[in-house]
Design a protein around this motif. Structure first.
Motif, mmCIF file in Angstrom:
data_model
loop_
_atom_site.group_PDB
_atom_site.id
_atom_site.type_symbol
_atom_site.label_atom_id
_atom_site.label_comp_id
_atom_site.label_asym_id
_atom_site.label_seq_id
_atom_site.Cartn_x
_atom_site.Cartn_y
_atom_site.Cartn_z
ATOM 1 N N ALA A 233 0.708 -1.156 -0.125
ATOM 2 C CA ALA A 233 0.126 0.377 0.038
ATOM 3 C C ALA A 233 0.988 1.192 0.101
ATOM 4 O O ALA A 233 0.820 2.044 -0.431
ATOM 5 N N ASP A 234 1.881 1.221 0.329
ATOM 6 C CA ASP A 234 2.538 2.173 0.877
ATOM 7 C C ASP A 234 4.521 2.551 0.285
ATOM 8 O O ASP A 234 4.905 3.196 -0.172
ATOM 9 N N ASP A 235 4.582 1.218 -0.196
ATOM 10 C CA ASP A 235 6.458 0.771 -0.491
ATOM 11 C C ASP A 235 6.430 0.142 -1.435
ATOM 12 O O ASP A 235 4.990 -1.051 -1.486
ATOM 13 N N LEU A 236 6.765 -0.187 -1.890
ATOM 14 C CA LEU A 236 7.761 -0.906 -2.756
ATOM 15 C C LEU A 236 8.358 -1.839 -2.195
ATOM 16 O O LEU A 236 9.579 -1.012 -1.644
ATOM 17 N N LEU A 237 8.682 -2.856 -2.235
ATOM 18 C CA LEU A 237 9.813 -3.981 -0.991
ATOM 19 C C LEU A 237 10.922 -4.671 -2.800
ATOM 20 O O LEU A 237 10.183 -5.431 -3.305
ATOM 21 N N ILE A 238 11.884 -5.297 -2.768
ATOM 22 C CA ILE A 238 12.548 -5.534 -3.483
ATOM 23 C C ILE A 238 13.543 -6.600 -2.840
ATOM 24 O O ILE A 238 14.411 -6.041 -1.920
ATOM 25 N N VAL B 110 11.003 0.706 -0.550
ATOM 26 C CA VAL B 110 11.425 1.931 -1.344
ATOM 27 C C VAL B 110 9.929 3.173 -0.877
ATOM 28 O O VAL B 110 8.363 2.567 -1.612
ATOM 29 N N PRO B 111 9.916 3.475 -0.245
ATOM 30 C CA PRO B 111 8.886 4.357 -0.317
ATOM 31 C C PRO B 111 7.802 5.313 -1.335
ATOM 32 O O PRO B 111 8.749 5.467 -1.785
ATOM 33 N N TYR B 112 6.576 5.465 -1.802
ATOM 34 C CA TYR B 112 6.229 5.467 -2.649
ATOM 35 C C TYR B 112 6.899 7.195 -2.841
ATOM 36 O O TYR B 112 6.613 7.812 -4.187
ATOM 37 N N GLY B 113 6.230 7.461 -1.564
ATOM 38 C CA GLY B 113 6.190 9.087 -1.635
ATOM 39 C C GLY B 113 8.002 9.552 -1.769
ATOM 40 O O GLY B 113 8.370 10.877 -1.679
ATOM 41 N N THR C 127 4.374 5.808 -10.449
ATOM 42 C CA THR C 127 5.001 7.277 -10.113
ATOM 43 C C THR C 127 3.682 8.045 -10.227
ATOM 44 O O THR C 127 3.292 9.181 -9.831
ATOM 45 N N GLU C 128 2.698 6.745 -10.304
ATOM 46 C CA GLU C 128 0.888 7.777 -10.337
ATOM 47 C C GLU C 128 1.084 7.282 -8.251
ATOM 48 O O GLU C 128 1.293 8.548 -8.041
ATOM 49 N N LEU C 129 0.960 6.646 -7.889
ATOM 50 C CA LEU C 129 1.379 6.803 -6.417
ATOM 51 C C LEU C 129 2.823 7.298 -5.803
ATOM 52 O O LEU C 129 2.461 7.940 -4.987
ATOM 53 N N GLY C 130 3.922 7.577 -6.248
ATOM 54 C CA GLY C 130 4.647 8.801 -5.637
ATOM 55 C C GLY C 130 3.763 9.639 -5.614
ATOM 56 O O GLY C 130 4.623 11.094 -4.618
ATOM 57 N N SER D 61 3.207 11.920 -2.566
ATOM 58 C CA SER D 61 3.977 13.022 -2.331
ATOM 59 C C SER D 61 3.492 14.117 -1.973
ATOM 60 O O SER D 61 3.916 15.040 -2.129
ATOM 61 N N ALA D 62 2.383 13.839 -2.526
ATOM 62 C CA ALA D 62 1.466 15.694 -2.665
ATOM 63 C C ALA D 62 1.044 15.597 -1.421
ATOM 64 O O ALA D 62 0.918 17.278 -1.070
ATOM 65 N N GLY D 63 1.366 14.929 -0.590
ATOM 66 C CA GLY D 63 0.656 14.635 0.604
ATOM 67 C C GLY D 63 1.928 15.237 1.544
ATOM 68 O O GLY D 63 1.527 15.244 2.732
ATOM 69 N N LEU D 64 2.886 15.471 1.693
ATOM 70 C CA LEU D 64 4.012 15.778 1.969
ATOM 71 C C LEU D 64 3.976 17.535 2.463
ATOM 72 O O LEU D 64 3.879 18.046 1.987
#
Length: 167
Positions: free
Chosen positions: A87-92, A104-107, A157-160, A164-167
């Protein structure tokens, strides 16, 4: 995996849904290994066999043995790579002996690139590279199908942008 919602959305406390890399990446890496070490075996064995003597051509077995060892290691390494969209990040996750998991947090994503060199294009593969505010957390997912790489780039990109808009 659903494409409409992030894997793991609303599943706090549960194991994320991991996605492995396609087998084309393993085929590409094994082909490169065979080409380079096969050429090395010829480059070692042929001159030694012709100039010094046939028994010296046995040194060509060293690159061949290295190729056999590398063949197995490439398979283990390929199986170790996986990623999960939460929901909030990508795991690699990657690594056999030294396991490494990158979150890697989307924001925090600043740039998501899809790259494909000539050999990758020949095998129908592309890589997704994630650039973040901290250079230490830049991450790459290699060997994806181009359609999956573009889908992942667009989604990240969309999630990022949304995060980031909420920061």
């Amino acid at each position: 995996m659903e494409t409409g919602s992030p894997a793991g959305a609303g599943t706090e406390g549960r194991e994320p849904e991991w996605t492995g890399l396609p087998p084309g990446l393993l085929r590409m890496r094994r082909m490169l290994l065979s080409v380079w070490l096969g050429s090395a075996a010829l480059a070692v064995g042929l001159p030694l066999g012709l100039l010094v003597g046939p028994c010296w051509a046995a040194f060509a077995l060293l690159p061949a043995a290295l190729a056999a060892w590398g063949w197995v290691l490439l398979g283990r390494n390929w199986r170790s790579w996986r990623y999960a969209e939460r929901a909030d990040d990508l795991l690699i996750s990657r690594g056999v002996l030294w396991r490494e998991e990158t979150v890697v947090p989307y924001g925090r994503m600043q740039l998501v690139e899809v790259t494909s060199g000539p050999v990758e294009r020949y095998f129908g593969l592309a890589s997704v590279q994630l650039h973040t505010a901290a250079a230490a957390t830049d991450a790459t997912i290699p060997g994806l199908h181009p359609a999956e790489a573009e889908r992942l780039r667009d989604r990240l990109t969309e999630l990022g942008e949304a995060r980031s808009a909420g920061l």
